[in-house]
Each structure stands twice: as C-alpha cells, then as structure tokens.
Design a protein around this motif. Structure first.
Motif, short mmCIF file in Angstrom:
data_model
loop_
_atom_site.label_atom_id
_atom_site.label_comp_id
_atom_site.label_asym_id
_atom_site.label_seq_id
_atom_site.Cartn_x
_atom_site.Cartn_y
_atom_site.Cartn_z
N ALA A 1 39.12 49.76 47.56
CA ALA A 1 38.50 48.43 47.65
C ALA A 1 38.13 48.14 49.10
CB ALA A 1 39.45 47.36 47.12
N SER B 1 38.10 44.11 44.06
CA SER B 1 38.66 45.14 43.18
C SER B 1 40.01 45.65 43.69
CB SER B 1 37.67 46.30 43.02
OG SER B 1 37.53 46.98 44.25
N ARG C 1 43.92 46.49 44.41
CA ARG C 1 44.97 46.89 43.46
C ARG C 1 46.38 46.56 43.96
NH1 ARG C 1 42.21 47.03 39.63
NH2 ARG C 1 40.99 48.74 38.79
N THR D 1 49.39 44.55 44.21
CA THR D 1 49.76 43.47 43.30
C THR D 1 50.87 42.60 43.87
OG1 THR D 1 51.38 44.89 42.23
CG2 THR D 1 49.18 44.78 41.22
N THR E 1 46.79 40.83 44.59
CA THR E 1 46.31 40.19 43.37
C THR E 1 47.44 39.99 42.34
OG1 THR E 1 44.74 40.35 41.55
CG2 THR E 1 45.54 42.43 42.42
N ASP F 1 46.70 39.89 39.25
CA ASP F 1 46.25 40.74 38.14
C ASP F 1 44.84 41.24 38.48
OD1 ASP F 1 45.20 41.78 35.85
OD2 ASP F 1 45.70 40.07 34.56
N PRO F 2 44.68 42.57 38.66
CA PRO F 2 43.37 43.10 39.07
C PRO F 2 42.23 42.66 38.14
CG PRO F 2 45.03 44.81 39.20
CD PRO F 2 45.70 43.63 38.56
N SER F 3 42.54 42.40 36.86
CA SER F 3 41.45 42.03 35.95
C SER F 3 40.90 40.63 36.25
CB SER F 3 41.91 42.11 34.49
OG SER F 3 42.82 41.07 34.23
N LYS G 1 39.98 39.75 39.13
CA LYS G 1 39.07 39.97 40.27
C LYS G 1 39.37 38.92 41.37
CE LYS G 1 36.14 42.96 39.78
NZ LYS G 1 36.29 44.35 40.25
#
Ligand code: FAD
Length: 380
Positions: A130, A136, A138, A140, A171, A173-175, A177
C-alpha cells in the motif's frame, strides 16, 4: 496586498538556518552520504538553535511558528544536505497529525517532552502493498478493553528505528478501505515495536529508512488520534500541509546545485575562457534560475495558504510536484555543467542529483500529485 518580503524575524531565522547549513551540515554532507551515518550531532545542533519542531505550539515546547518559517528552514537545511534535512524535517510530518487532531492532553503527554530534547519522530503510513493506494493498507488494529492491539508493518519509514515517537495508521478492517483507518501515537519504547534493516539508498543516505513492525503491540485507547475511522482524513490533511515542506527541501537542493554550477562555470576554463562565456552554459544557468525562483514562489504561496487557514490541497501539490521536478532538472544540468567532474563523487553535484530523485517519489509520487491537481481542477 501582495508582499514578498520576509519580516525581520523570518530573515533572522532563515539566516540562522543558512549559517548552520553552511558551517555545520555542508562540510560533513559527503561523509554522511558515503557512510550513510545517522547525523545525531547535527540533530543536537539544530535542536540547540531552536530550528526543530517549528510548527508545534510554543506551549508544547515547539517553535510556535508557521508553515512558511518551516519552509524557510527546510530550504536552507536541504541546501546543506537533503538527507540531513529530511531527517530533521521528518518531525514536521510526523508531529502534524498530533498537532491537527491531538487533544491538549495528548499534546501535553507526548509532544511537550518530545520537543524539549533533540528527538526524532516518524510518520508510518506506507506499506509494502500500500504505497500510492494508502487505503489498501493491511496493518490492523483491534480494540481490547481499554487498549488497541496493532499488527502488521510499514515500509520505507523515515527515522524508523531512530525515533522516540511514531504516528501510525492502521485499519479496523481492510475491507472498509479508507473508512476503517485509524491514527495512533506510539512511543518508541512500546513492547511489540521492532524495525527492519536500514535501507541502502541511492541518495539522501544520511536519512534512516526502515521497515517498522508491530507485533501484538498494545497501546492505551487514549493514544488514538481523532475518532475511529478518521485516520485517512488525518493523513490526507497532514500531507496537504507537509507537501510545501517537501517542495522546500527540493528547492534547497535545486538552489545548491545552481549555485555550485554558477561558481564552477566561472572558474572552469576551456578554449581559453571560462565556460560561463559560452551561451549554451549561460542558457542552462538562466533556466536553472527561472526554475528555482518560480519554485520558491509556489512554495511560499502554498505555505501562506496553510498559515492563513485557507484550502491548500491544489497549491501544495503543485508546489511539491513542480519543485521536485525542477530540482531533478536543475541538478541534472548542474552535473552537465561540471562535465566529467560532475560525475565524480569528489564534486558536490552528483549527490544533489541522487538526492533530488527521492523528492519526486516520497510523500506522494509526482504522478499522484498530478492526479490531485487534476481532480482539484475538474471539481471547480
Ligand atoms: C527514502 C524513502 C522515504 C520514505 N519515507 C516515508 C515515511 O516516512 N513515511 C511513509 O509513510 N512513507 C514513506 N515513504 C514511502 C513513499 O511515500 C512511497 O514510496 C510513495 O508514496 C510511493 O509508493 P510506492 O513506493 O509503493 O510506489 P507505488 O504506489 O507502487 O507506485 C509505483 C509507480 O506507479 C505510479 N502510480 C501508482 N498509482 C498510480 C495512479 N493511480 N496513477 C498513476 N500512476 C500511479 C507511481 O507514481 C509510481 O511511479 C518513503 C519512501 C522512500 C523511498
């Protein structure tokens, strides 16, 4: 009213930085470059002179100054050595998220003691997968009671491993964004924080760049900047501010290369006269001067917008993109004016050229700056 003159205080600050860069940084720049040594003595010196953390409020031991003052100092330091300048000015980038989004308690707890000593900070956004596509990421973060737990790693982090404070983006949760990104303050001695090898770089070799790794790293909830999900916005606002500073670094390298070429062209004799007498050389020097002067105008405008609380996304991207592109051109032409000597490490200009290249890449590549500029134009 338009006024391009600096106040007496700004001139004094610039002169202080210029003298420090000329007397302390420039003489050791080649050594630091070749040995890729961490310049702690120069960090100490800059801190003693009050030339670090300029945009942090005075109440927290910062300089209490604006973006313009930060840019004046950045230009001078980079004219001495871009690697040293990136190391020192890296603090502006890393502390801005805390200045922008931190609570008074966070500023008191983390920033005030940090600024009281010659410390470094690191801004941890980029990951191996990223870079330009920040959203994007990762790395977490998950909440456990009164703590957050971080796992993952950040790539190419300036001052990674040499800092006492890290601003970290992770993040939920990566989903999600960009909506899942949160920002945190991580002290350098937190268990679970470790570092990769020092990168062996083309240029700016006095600046440390490392991977920063988080292995079940725990921090109190009180270390979060802003609310959950506000991290992306904090990062973008930080970069909007910081880009004028990168532009100023590029300007400093370009100016130093121009000054070296100007001096050399008047000394070097060929065909019985100084090469400065040849129109081909004069035109290169004239182009260099045009580029350096116009870059400075754009740097000052972007900084002025920041200092006056106005939107600066477009102008700071123009400044960063333009100043770093012209730095690459000017340093390349400086090598040309030095001829064969320009290619030899004994002379200063090959280093300028290597150092300038990074400015087109970090804090958003110049392709990304052009995207930002175009989006701003199309939105109008
Ligand atoms: C020495 C050094 C120091 C750094 N310091 C820091 C730091 O302190 N903190 C930090 O967080 N990061 C830091 N970085 C990371 C830097 O900001 C990234 O390298 C940069 O943003 C580009 O990401 P990338 O390297 O993954 O390239 P990529 O994003 O993979 O890009 C590769 C190429 O594709 C182009 N490209 C990508 N997307 C697009 C697009 N949408 N349209 C057109 N072209 C595109 C790029 O412009 C580039 O030319 C540093 C990097 C270096 C080399």
């Amino acid at each position: 009213m338009i006024d391009f003159s600096l106040t007496e205080e700004q001139q004094a600050l610039r002169d202080l930085a210029r003298d420090f860069a000329r007397d302390k940084i420039a003489p050791v720049a080649q050594d630091y470059d070749q040995t890729s040594t961490h310049p702690q003595d120069l960090i100490n010196g800059a801190h003693n002179l009050g030339l670090m953390n300029l945009t942090v409020p005075e109440a927290y031991n910062g300089g209490g100054l604006g973006a313009l003052e930060d840019c004046l100092v950045a230009e001078e330091f980079a004219a001495g050595c871009a690697g040293v300048a990136t190391t020192i000015m890296g603090n502006s980038l890393a502390l801005t998220p805390i200045v922008l989004a931190g609570t008074p308690e966070q500023l008191e707890q983390f920033v005030a003691p940090f600024c009281a000593a010659p410390n470094l900070a690191a801004f941890c956004l980029t990951e191996a997968g990223a870079g330009s596509d920040v959203a994007s990421m990762r790395t977490t973060v998950r909440r456990e009671g009164d703590e957050y737990v971080l796992n993952g790693s950040k790539r190419f982090i300036t001052n990674g491993g040499t800092s006492s404070l890290y601003t970290v983006f992770a993040t939920l949760d990566p989903s999600l964004k960009h909506k899942g990104i949160c920002a945190f303050i991580v002290p350098g001695d937190t268990p679970g924080l470790s570092f990769g090898k020092k990168e062996d770089k083309m240029g700016q070799r006095a600046s440390d760049t490392r991977e920063v790794i988080f292995d079940n790293l725990r921090i109190p909830v009180a270390n979060r900047l802003g609310q959950e999900g506000e991290g992306f916005l904090i990062a973008m606002k930080t970069l909007d501010r910081a880009r004028a500073g990168v532009a100023a670094l590029a300007l400093g390298v370009g100016r130093a290369a121009m000054e070296a070429a100007l001096e050399y062209a008047q000394q070097r004799q060929q065909f019985g006269q100084p090469i400065a007498q040849f129109q081909a050389i004069q035109f290169m020097l004239a182009d260099m001067a045009m580029k350096v002067e116009t870059a400075r105008l754009m740097v000052w405008k972007a900084a002025w917008l920041t200092d006056n609380g106005r939107p600066n996304s477009l102008e700071s991207s123009i400044a960063k993109c333009y100043a770093s592109d012209i730095a690459m051109e000017v340093t390349t032409d400086a090598v040309q004016i030095f001829g064969g000597y320009g290619y030899i490490k004994e002379y200063p200009v090959e280093k300028y050229m290597r150092d300038a290249k990074l400015m087109q890449i970090y804090e958003g590549t110049n392709q990304i700056q052009r995207l930002v500029i175009a989006r701003n134009l199309l939105r109008r």
